[in-house]
Design a protein around this motif. Structure first.
Motif, PDB file in Angstrom:
ATOM      1  N   PRO F  28     -11.273 -10.726   8.556  1.00 28.09           N
ATOM      2  CA  PRO F  28      -9.588 -10.351   9.572  1.00 28.09           C
ATOM      3  C   PRO F  28      -8.935 -10.234   9.303  1.00 28.09           C
ATOM      4  O   PRO F  28      -7.650 -10.628  10.090  1.00 28.09           O
ATOM      5  N   ASP F  29      -8.473  -9.753   7.940  1.00 24.25           N
ATOM      6  CA  ASP F  29      -6.958 -10.270   7.744  1.00 24.25           C
ATOM      7  C   ASP F  29      -6.276  -8.043   6.960  1.00 24.25           C
ATOM      8  O   ASP F  29      -6.674  -8.199   6.084  1.00 24.25           O
ATOM      9  N   PRO F  30      -5.583  -8.323   7.846  1.00 21.65           N
ATOM     10  CA  PRO F  30      -4.913  -7.112   7.255  1.00 21.65           C
ATOM     11  C   PRO F  30      -4.761  -6.779   5.569  1.00 21.65           C
ATOM     12  O   PRO F  30      -4.529  -5.581   5.302  1.00 21.65           O
ATOM     13  N   LEU F  31      -3.632  -7.907   5.227  1.00 25.54           N
ATOM     14  CA  LEU F  31      -3.457  -7.972   3.474  1.00 25.54           C
ATOM     15  C   LEU F  31      -4.926  -8.064   2.735  1.00 25.54           C
ATOM     16  O   LEU F  31      -4.371  -6.796   1.851  1.00 25.54           O
ATOM     17  N   PHE F  32      -5.890  -8.644   3.143  1.00 23.28           N
ATOM     18  CA  PHE F  32      -7.380  -8.143   2.866  1.00 23.28           C
ATOM     19  C   PHE F  32      -7.567  -6.409   2.489  1.00 23.28           C
ATOM     20  O   PHE F  32      -7.403  -5.787   1.244  1.00 23.28           O
ATOM     21  N   VAL F  33      -7.491  -6.324   3.405  1.00 28.46           N
ATOM     22  CA  VAL F  33      -7.067  -4.727   3.486  1.00 28.46           C
ATOM     23  C   VAL F  33      -7.007  -3.561   2.395  1.00 28.46           C
ATOM     24  O   VAL F  33      -7.217  -2.722   2.055  1.00 28.46           O
ATOM     25  N   ASN F  34      -5.397  -4.222   2.418  1.00 29.85           N
ATOM     26  CA  ASN F  34      -4.649  -3.528   1.936  1.00 29.85           C
ATOM     27  C   ASN F  34      -4.926  -3.314   0.507  1.00 29.85           C
ATOM     28  O   ASN F  34      -5.294  -2.523  -0.685  1.00 29.85           O
ATOM     29  N   HIS F  35      -5.542  -4.685   0.519  1.00 30.85           N
ATOM     30  CA  HIS F  35      -5.727  -5.445  -1.256  1.00 30.85           C
ATOM     31  C   HIS F  35      -6.933  -4.701  -1.865  1.00 30.85           C
ATOM     32  O   HIS F  35      -6.844  -3.261  -3.211  1.00 30.85           O
TER      33      HIS F  35
END
Ligand SMILES: [Mg+2]
Ligand SMILES: [Mg+2]
Ligand SMILES: [Mg+2]
Ligand SMILES: [Mg+2]
Ligand SMILES: [Mg+2]
Ligand SMILES: [Mg+2]
Lengths: 264, 264, 264, 264, 264, 264
Positions: F28-35
């Motif tokens: 559940p991490d937004p930056l993970f999505v970005n990467h």
């Protein structure tokens, strides 16, 4: 306790009426603050040095303490004077700075916590204005008095420089850290905050505070120790950290349950 | 306590060895779990019904409890059976469902917590696989036994349906909520969980559990009450909530400090 | 891996057994740590300099790594030595400090990470005591050995001062940053961490570590490079950052899907 | 506005086209940024000095601003230059550093925000590479130009050192803080950012910027003041903080409702 | 406004004094609540249906609103009655339930928000006890009156069932959603909350409330509309959502700045 | 990929062009999505059923995916249709609902995801309006087409009801869950998503989709399996979950490092 009472905390601690007992919280949860602040503490300290608060959680935690009617102070990480200013902006009633080992450390600390002409605290107390209800002009001219900057004395260097530190304009009082002090005095051999040797230093520091007309605060490992420290003349004491109080309450409950169960 | 010991919790609670005491935590902070789990509890319950946990904080909190060597259960919000599945995926050792008032409530609960053929729990236990170290095939065929589904009995309707609820396949035990029960029995007039009237119901429910070969759990207001409940035959008891233990520990510390200070 | 094994990491890295490979995580999610730590890494590093961790998420992330049986180190932001102390309090097995460009930088770093008499790390390791299970007295006297302070060498100034830095009491090893080093060597013209020029510097630094009886760590861009760096004699290497491993895994999956789809 | 347009912000502010108006946000919520950035602002500033942002929330907030098509700058806490580097890594288009009171403050600031040979910004712009779409080599050689380092002038010392500060390599422009300036000028007696005395200083600083070929930014208390500041020649102005705009919008709505209701 | 005043809100809204205007907040930030609650609103609503609050942020947000002296209500997601109970536990002064389309929907809503004998709200108001200062026994017997359950009427089915919904024991008032109503009336063709057709329905619903002795609430798109709705007889109105007020305040500031700049 | 391209995703998946590959994220991490969204995926799915997203993190995560130019879908927890509406409000391009086992399940799902006259989705798409740039009137009349509602078929009951489910107005496509399907088919004996028996069911479902003019989606365990599934005719496939891709990337890196090191 109304906002007015919260915001008279600085006056109380400076008045030498003594006998103030504060909660000490390292668990970074605002609701935890609200629960603990229901008990008969005079204040709450959020510990950012050895606890896990950051600025954002602390800003909300300050609010939860105030909501419970209690002034909230914060201990900053070593040397993080920018955080000191930010916490005052968020409505903290005082800042405790660890490892103030020299007059120049104390000057840097006062610079961040006091508006001109005493220091260089920068303007922007949006939440503090909300919480105190003061107009900006009045906040500016009263904040230096209405909040307190407290320097920790907890190393040999700090002991040597204690008088100089207390003389720094803007330093309102000291907070002694007996654990670090005991480590320093033993050159790292033991952590023993409650020994006669430490007591001697504590009494000396209380006396120096009286001489400089500053207030004296100290960390006590538990309730009994806090009582002894109040008797030594400290104005403001800790009666064990949050985890100590939590775990002793839990241990008592488990013990009671086991005892009664075993009595069957 | 190793992962193996944590994961044998279901076997322990089913074995009727009795005497299990659990922490009960509503404050939604994973580090708080770690601290409280240091004490001699047999398990930890995270309360999502009256506490402030959400799925994300609970998933991390389960990890912090396991890191401290303790099995972690969770109480879900009323009727939120989707959360039950998600908490098991995150490594919870059991789920407590409030307000199970009928056999059909119990069926819906079991459906979410047990894999086929007992229920319809959906596959996806990524964190649970990490935590238990089991291969997927083994987790699938052992999870229904290795985790527990516990139905709360706390209304008049639930009392009437208690036998039917215990007969539902997949329901491993019950958890009695004496406060809600006392409100139900008094038609909203009083919250009085520790009265003889409530005790009568509790003893009846323990007996019904024995008859159905299910285990019995209950909330106790404090350590003393927990001991009495263990003596009544409950297998798993709460010895006061987190805030009760925290605040009693703090109140004791303040009282000790004031007493010693006043003795000067 | 038990807590005992985690806490023997410092001994392993100091032993020159070599061959240690660590995960490197900039994504600030504790569960991500738990997942990645399932793989056969010897340790995990949380990157607070170029990654997005803060103290609170890192404290929980350290716990998730330990739960997965792995020692967790953290790289602090440039000059944030207060964070170094706080991370050790939270159970970190070591601290990597970027941009240690002089002996005085190294002294400031050691001061924050080592208890007296080596440094002035302040007392308060509440979570570390939970995690290690040590009594306070034992933690105090073993922590300087049981955790490691690692100085990054990644500028021209640092290269010039490398011997002096290694001589500072409390500095346990170095960590070379080849990207910053390549930028420094090229005066900002290129970022090229894997060139013969950089390799020359790396070999020189490994040799200096041997001479000073310190261990040597280094960042490798990917698995192949990590293998080469181990062959150069580094004790502890990174085999690509989290995002590199994540994206290469994803790219492989997409490529496989496209290839098979196209083969129809 | 595409990524290309966002990333040409540095060029726009340097071009002296003037007339740039930015949002100013202290509330640490990424979605708040997205909503406010819908309005016709040229940029968004996240305030970490008097606002409550931390690195993690700011990294996500920068993304939400970019998603809305706007370049996002951040003001760091006093002296927290490590945060400056981290915010650039996260995709900030510029950094505003408060309380730059001397050339050496400015040098330390530039060191953290500019790659060699100008400064010593450390390599690791993972999110910035994602956001800009640039290859690493190109990012390295263009970032010093494509992002801006802005020094705040807001004390007497800073006024005295203004020319020296502007001469520091890597300082792209200045940002005047009229509230702190007014406190400094009055020795703590008043916070009065919009007086003729302050205006005199502002005009002087705009002139010095022109002389040094730097751009000039300033905080305006509201829209009207922002217009006046643009007329004075500032290149980039604030038209009131987020809370000012929020509360004035709310106050207008309440007033309109009361007025119409009363007209019945 | 003291806790006493906050907790008399239910009495005020039931008294038909009329003229109440509330803030409406979808941005899930507790500090945002504190700022907006400084304005002259009679209450604050946290929107969990179309806003981004979750239980944890709302629990803290309720505290920040109360700290600012304002009663805080919450709108729950469709059908999430478990959240209704949890929000009351956290100190909400009332719950707004969207899409109450039938008497049975209303019964389910009342069951979660009222203690026996009216409903089956479960016991556990830890934060509410902190905030109100009431002893448990008194909270139990007064909470059904001291908090309000408000059913949203916003579909054709709800219009048809409006009288039945108002007759459900435990439903204190209604809240009309004019946007959804306009979509329902137009079969999805338009969202037009402020038309004569909608006004006709609104007036009808106010009249039905008077007949049933319930209070009437409604969402107004902006301040002017809110004034008109108060004139129609609504007891409690919204004067635009948070984003509307924020953006109109920002748009005004930008426009003022551009106008004055252009006047040079 | 511009907002326009993101928002044409529904058209692409409906067009039967086929070959779509999506990321699948439970962390559940937004930056993970970005990467992860930097890789050549056609879309991103956030998994709230077996992953740890909540509404607030997902709302920000949707933004980070869109910032990377990718449409973001979300899988909701079982039966949490209120979340479906909220995720569309936050800008999700589609919703995947697990365990749709009957036409009535499908109707409830469509009711929450489609505006009248198809369903009863409630009005309030504040973030979606920001992200798409559409005026309200246009969003209302285009959203039912521009976003997709996808029903999961993964039990025996669902297989029996598949034709009825596909006939429900508002259901745009199906998503097959082969793991749950294999558990259901084996009565809980095995989780084996890639067997000939499952393949038979998958082919049958693709054929039924063609007959009903609906699109077909499916979860593939890894890239190779995803390719096979595309060859079977699925329009949209998953090529392994986030943790699978992350860990395979890490395992490859470790293996490469060990291999090269051993070759010395
Ligand atoms: Mg100390
Ligand atoms: Mg109960
Ligand atoms: Mg580096
Ligand atoms: Mg300033
Ligand atoms: Mg509505
Ligand atoms: Mg499934």
């Amino acid at each position: 306790m109304s906002g007015g009472t919260i915001d008279s905390f600085a006056q109380r601690i400076r008045s030498s009426e003594g006998g103030l007992i504060s909660a000490w919280i390292g668990i970074p949860d605002p609701l935890f603050v609200n629960h603990l602040a229901q008990e008969a503490f005079d204040a709450v300290v959020l510990d950012m040095q050895h606890g896990v608060w950051d600025l954002g959680s602390a800003a909300v935690g300050i609010g939860q303490g105030r909501l419970a009617g209690k002034p909230v102070l914060a201990r900053i990480p070593v040397g993080d004077f920018a955080a000191a200013s930010r916490l005052l902006d968020a409505g903290a009633s005082g800042i405790i700075a660890p490892m103030i080992n020299s007059a120049s450390d104390a000057v840097a600390f006062a610079k961040a916590t006091k508006y001109p002409p005493v220091g260089e605290r920068s303007w922007g107390p949006t939440l503090a204005l909300n919480h105190t209800g003061l107009p900006a002009a009045e906040y500016l001219t009263t904040a230096n008095d209405a909040t307190v900057a407290i320097a920790m004395i907890e190393t040999r260097a700090a002991l040597d420089a204690a008088d100089e530190i207390m003389r720094v304009d803007g330093i309102d009082g000291i907070f002694v850290g007996p654990s670090d002090l005991s480590i320093a005095l033993s050159q790292g051999a033991t952590v023993a905050p409650d020994t006669p040797e430490v007591d001697g230093v504590l009494k000396h520091l209380v006396a120096r505070c009286r001489a400089h007309n500053k207030f004296a605060c100290v960390f006590g490992s538990n309730g009994e120790r806090a009582g002894e420290l109040l008797k030594m003349g400290f104005d403001f004491v800790i009666a064990g950290a949050d985890t100590q109080q939590l775990r002793s309450g839990a241990a008592s409950a488990i013990a009671a349950a086991r005892r009664i169960h075993a009595s069957s």
